[in-house]
Each structure stands twice: as structure tokens, then as C-alpha cells.
Design a protein around this motif. Structure first.
Motif, PDB file in Angstrom:
ATOM      1  N   ARG A  97       0.876  -1.180   0.000  1.00 34.41           N
ATOM      2  CA  ARG A  97       0.000   0.000   0.000  1.00 34.41           C
ATOM      3  C   ARG A  97       0.903   1.217   0.000  1.00 34.41           C
ATOM      4  O   ARG A  97       1.735   1.378   0.884  1.00 34.41           O
ATOM      5  N   ALA A 128      -7.520  -6.420  -6.526  1.00 30.52           N
ATOM      6  CA  ALA A 128      -8.785  -5.983  -5.922  1.00 30.52           C
ATOM      7  C   ALA A 128      -9.553  -7.180  -5.372  1.00 30.52           C
ATOM      8  O   ALA A 128     -10.165  -7.099  -4.301  1.00 30.52           O
ATOM      9  N   GLU A 129      -9.520  -8.288  -6.076  1.00 28.11           N
ATOM     10  CA  GLU A 129     -10.218  -9.488  -5.627  1.00 28.11           C
ATOM     11  C   GLU A 129      -9.562 -10.091  -4.390  1.00 28.11           C
ATOM     12  O   GLU A 129     -10.232 -10.511  -3.454  1.00 28.11           O
ATOM     13  N   GLY A 132      -9.138  -6.489  -1.836  1.00 32.78           N
ATOM     14  CA  GLY A 132     -10.182  -5.499  -1.915  1.00 32.78           C
ATOM     15  C   GLY A 132     -11.077  -5.233  -0.756  1.00 32.78           C
ATOM     16  O   GLY A 132     -11.217  -4.099  -0.358  1.00 32.78           O
ATOM     17  N   ASP A 133     -11.687  -6.176  -0.168  1.00 36.61           N
ATOM     18  CA  ASP A 133     -12.740  -6.011   0.839  1.00 36.61           C
ATOM     19  C   ASP A 133     -12.681  -4.703   1.623  1.00 36.61           C
ATOM     20  O   ASP A 133     -12.111  -4.624   2.695  1.00 36.61           O
ATOM     21  N   PHE A 139      -6.341   0.073  -7.135  1.00 38.19           N
ATOM     22  CA  PHE A 139      -5.524  -1.110  -7.372  1.00 38.19           C
ATOM     23  C   PHE A 139      -4.809  -0.957  -8.708  1.00 38.19           C
ATOM     24  O   PHE A 139      -5.417  -0.541  -9.697  1.00 38.19           O
TER      25      PHE A 139
END
Length: 165
Positions: A97, A128-129, A132-133, A139
């Protein structure tokens, strides 16, 4: 946690590879505060193990930038990554990040999928998958962490790395 037995040579190679991976990722960071996270799930383990590595890059985006990491976090992260790379029956996610490139903009996230002892870069959609949550971030595609030269080169933290006591 019970790990499958591996030779010390295999683990030494995995540890060297973990440091080379970290060097490659750290060498590509822009100035700012970054956070790397790693989750590794090994065969027979109830819960994934995780490590966090806060990184600070000071400079102006040149090769003279300084990459800082506290030694205890760097050592822990590198050890867990080496364990994941050394064990063939494991999987996980490593992600980075990074701060926004524009004021008040969203952070960016890049991810790598760990499977069968190899880290593979993820596309933005895959990141993202996997991550992501609810993450408030953009992303982006992750760069590869291996190069054809890795077999012939020594791992050095580029451009200049230091540890904060």
C-alpha cells in the motif's frame, strides 16, 4: 504450526530469494510512507501467519533516496516470506500500500500471489479481488519481482537502505 522438513540449503536459498524480492520492491518505491503486508497459509495450519513491514522513503524520487525499515519488522517479514518460498504446500498474498500520488487522492495497492514457492504479480483486478474487501485504494498492476539476472546477482537493498533503531 508444523512445517514440512526442508534442507538448510533450500531454506538458505529461500531466504536469499526473499531478500532479493524485498530489494526489488523497495528499490521501486516513490518517496512517502508505504506498508507491505504478507499473509502465508501453510499446509496443516489453522490460521494464516502474517507480517507487516512499514517502509519510509525519503528523497525526491531519485536513486539517492533512502529506504528505511525497522530491523525487527524487516527481519520478521523476510523470515515469513522465506518460509513461504521454501514450502511448496503453501499459499498467500503479499501486497504493498503506497501513498497517493496526488494530494487528497487514494492510496495505491499492488499485490503478488504466493503459490508453490513462487510470487506471481497480480493485475489490478486480481489485486482488488485478493485484497479489496473495503480497501479505500486504487488497485494497480504489480511489477514482477524476479528478473533474468537474479541467478547471477547478489541481493542488495537499492538504492540505499538503512535500518532505524
Amino acid at each position: 504450526m508444523k512445517l514440512n522438513p526442508i534442507s538448510m540449503d533450500v531454506f538458505a536459498d529461500a531466504r536469499e530469494e526473499a531478500h532479493a524480492v524485498l530489494a526489488r520492491v523497495m528499490g521501486g518505491l516513490a518517496p512517502g510512507e508505504h506498508v507491505m503486508r504478507l499473509g502465508v497459509d501453510m499446509d496443516g495450519q489453522e490460521r494464516p501467519l502474517s507480517a507487516t513491514l512499514p517502509l519510509t522513503v525519503e528523497g525526491s524520487g531519485t536513486l539517492d533516496d533512502l529506504v528505511g525499515a525497522e530491523a525487527k519488522y524487516l527481519d520478521n517479514f523476510a523470515f515469513l516470506l522465506a518460509c513461504g518460498l521454501a514450502q511448496s504446500l503453501c499459499y498467500g498474498v503479499m501486497y504493498l500500500r503506497s501513498p497517493a500520488t496526488e494530494p487528497e487522492g487514494p492510496a495505491t495497492v499492488q499485490a503478488w500471489h504466493l503459490a508453490w514457492g513462487v510470487l506471481n504479480e497480480c493485475s489490478a483486478a486480481q489485486a482488488a479481488e485478493l485484497v479489496g474487501d473495503g480497501a479505500q485504494a486504487v488497485f494497480v498492476d504489480a511489477p514482477g519481482v524476479y528478473s533474468e539476472d537474479d541467478c547471477d546477482s547478489e541481493a542488495v537493498y537499492p538504492p540505499v537502505a538503512y535500518t532505524v533503531l
